[in-house]
Motif scaffolding. Structure first.
Motif, PDB file in Angstrom:
ATOM      1  N   ALA A  18      61.624 118.256  28.999  1.00 53.58           N
ATOM      2  CA  ALA A  18      61.419 119.526  29.684  1.00 53.58           C
ATOM      3  C   ALA A  18      62.119 120.671  28.954  1.00 53.58           C
ATOM      4  CB  ALA A  18      61.918 119.429  31.124  1.00 53.58           C
ATOM      5  N   GLY A  21      60.359 121.342  25.712  1.00 57.82           N
ATOM      6  CA  GLY A  21      59.101 122.039  25.970  1.00 57.82           C
ATOM      7  C   GLY A  21      59.317 123.499  26.305  1.00 57.82           C
ATOM      8  N   ALA A  22      60.336 123.771  27.138  1.00 56.45           N
ATOM      9  CA  ALA A  22      60.589 125.142  27.584  1.00 56.45           C
ATOM     10  C   ALA A  22      61.071 126.039  26.453  1.00 56.45           C
ATOM     11  CB  ALA A  22      61.601 125.133  28.726  1.00 56.45           C
ATOM     12  N   ASP A  26      56.919 125.771  24.355  1.00 58.92           N
ATOM     13  CA  ASP A  26      56.270 126.779  25.198  1.00 58.92           C
ATOM     14  C   ASP A  26      55.968 128.078  24.438  1.00 58.92           C
ATOM     15  OD1 ASP A  26      55.275 127.510  27.839  1.00 58.92           O
ATOM     16  OD2 ASP A  26      56.893 128.971  27.837  1.00 58.92           O
ATOM     17  N   ASN A 197      53.828 128.223  32.751  1.00 56.99           N
ATOM     18  CA  ASN A 197      55.043 127.806  32.048  1.00 56.99           C
ATOM     19  C   ASN A 197      55.724 126.625  32.746  1.00 56.99           C
ATOM     20  OD1 ASN A 197      54.633 129.801  30.181  1.00 56.99           O
ATOM     21  ND2 ASN A 197      56.084 131.231  31.074  1.00 56.99           N
ATOM     22  N   THR A 198      55.735 126.669  34.072  1.00 58.39           N
ATOM     23  CA  THR A 198      56.359 125.581  34.840  1.00 58.39           C
ATOM     24  C   THR A 198      55.588 124.278  34.658  1.00 58.39           C
ATOM     25  OG1 THR A 198      57.195 127.136  36.500  1.00 58.39           O
ATOM     26  CG2 THR A 198      57.061 124.821  37.138  1.00 58.39           C
ATOM     27  N   THR A 201      56.175 122.873  31.188  1.00 53.46           N
ATOM     28  CA  THR A 201      57.514 122.292  31.081  1.00 53.46           C
ATOM     29  C   THR A 201      57.557 120.914  31.745  1.00 53.46           C
ATOM     30  OG1 THR A 201      58.544 124.485  31.051  1.00 53.46           O
ATOM     31  CG2 THR A 201      59.944 122.625  31.660  1.00 53.46           C
ATOM     32  N   CYS A 204      55.782 118.380  29.537  1.00 55.74           N
ATOM     33  CA  CYS A 204      56.641 117.937  28.426  1.00 55.74           C
ATOM     34  C   CYS A 204      57.687 116.943  28.913  1.00 55.74           C
ATOM     35  CB  CYS A 204      57.316 119.150  27.781  1.00 55.74           C
ATOM     36  SG  CYS A 204      56.174 120.218  26.862  1.00 55.74           S
TER      37      CYS A 204
END
Length: 238
Positions: A18, A21-22, A26, A197-198, A201, A204
Motif C-alpha cells: 500500500a 503504491g501510494a 500512484d 487513489n484509495t 492503494t 497495491c
C-alpha cells in the motif's frame, strides 16, 4: 510457519504494498491520461475544438489574427454573445422577448433568461457589430451604456498544437471553458475507468499480500507442480 507469524507477514506485506503504491506507483498511474492524450496528439488529421468565453473588452480581431498566425490553426468563429442586465420582472421579460429580434436582422436566434440576453450570431457576423447594434438601441431606449458582455467563440485547431494554443490563450488570461476532440475524449474515457487513489492503494496492498503468500507457500507449490507434471508425463506414456 505458525499462523500468527503468517498473519504478521501478510499485514506487513499489505502495508509495504500500500505504501509503495501510494508513494511510488500512484504518481505514475495518475499520468496515464496524459500518456493517452500524448498518443492522440501524434495522430495525423486529429482536430480539437476549444470553446472560449471572452470578455467584450478583449480585442477579438487582434486575438483572431494572433491565433490564425499560429501553426495548427483551423478556424475561429464568434458564435454568440451574452448580455447581463438586471433581474427582469414578467413585463420586462415579455418586452425583451418581443423586441430583441427586431434590433438587428443578423441576430440568428436569441434567448431571454431572468437576467440576461443570449444572442446567436449569423455566420460571418462579428460580435463587435452585434454588440454595437444592441448598445445603440439600448442607449436610445434607456439612455445608458452596457457595462459588460461576454462573447462565445469556437476555435478549431490541430490536435498536435493543443498545448501551444492553450499556452497562447493562458498568456492572455483566457482558458477554454470546454474542449472537444480525440485528445479530450481519450482522456475522459481513461479517467472514467481509472481507480481512485484509495482504490489503487488498496489494490497495491492486495498485490503485496498475494506476493507474500506465494513466498510463504512456494516451497510446497513447486514440488506439487513438479509431481503434477510428472503425473501427466506418465499418463501420456501409458
Amino acid at each position: 510457519m505458525p499462523k500468527k507469524e503468517i498473519i504478521l507477514v501478510l499485514i506487513v506485506a499489505f502495508l509495504i504494498g500500500a505504501i509503495g503504491g501510494a508513494f511510488f506507483l500512484d504518481p505514475i498511474y495518475d499520468e496515464l491520461p496524459a500518456v493517452v492524450g500524448a498518443f492522440e496528439r501524434s495522430m495525423p488529421n486529429n482536430e480539437e475544438t476549444l470553446y472560449l468565453d471572452l470578455s467584450s473588452s478583449v480585442n477579438i480581431d487582434e486575438l483572431k489574427d494572433n491565433l490564425s498566425a499560429t501553426e495548427g490553426f483551423k478556424s475561429f468563429n464568434e458564435e454568440s454573445i451574452t448580455i447581463p442586465l438586471w433581474t427582469f420582472n414578467e413585463r420586462e421579460h415579455d418586452y425583451f422577448e418581443s423586441i430583441v429580434g427586431n434590433i438587428d436582422s443578423h441576430y440568428k436566434n436569441y434567448n431571454i433568461t431572468s437576467s440576461e440576453i443570449q444572442i446567436t450570431l449569423e455566420e460571418n457576423y462579428t460580435s463587435t457589430e452585434a454588440l454595437k447594434s444592441f448598445s445603440d438601441w439600448y442607449k436610445l431606449v434607456y439612455g445608458g451604456t452596457l457595462s459588460y458582455a461576454q462573447v462565445h467563440a469556437r476555435l478549431v485547431i490541430d490536435s498536435a498544437s493543443l498545448d501551444t494554443f492553450e499556452n497562447n490563450l493562458l498568456e492572455r488570461g483566457i482558458v477554454a471553458s470546454h474542449i472537444e476532440g480525440p485528445i479530450q475524449d481519450s482522456i475522459n474515457n481513461v479517467n472514467s475507468t481509472m481507480l481512485t487513489n484509495t482504490q489503487f492503494t488498496l489494490l497495491c496492498g492486495g498485490l503485496g499480500v498475494v506476493v507474500a503468500l506465494l513466498g510463504i507457500y512456494i516451497d510446497s507449490v513447486v514440488p506439487a507442480y513438479r509431481r503434477f507434471r510428472k503425473f501427466l508425463g506418465d499418463k501420456r506414456k501409458r
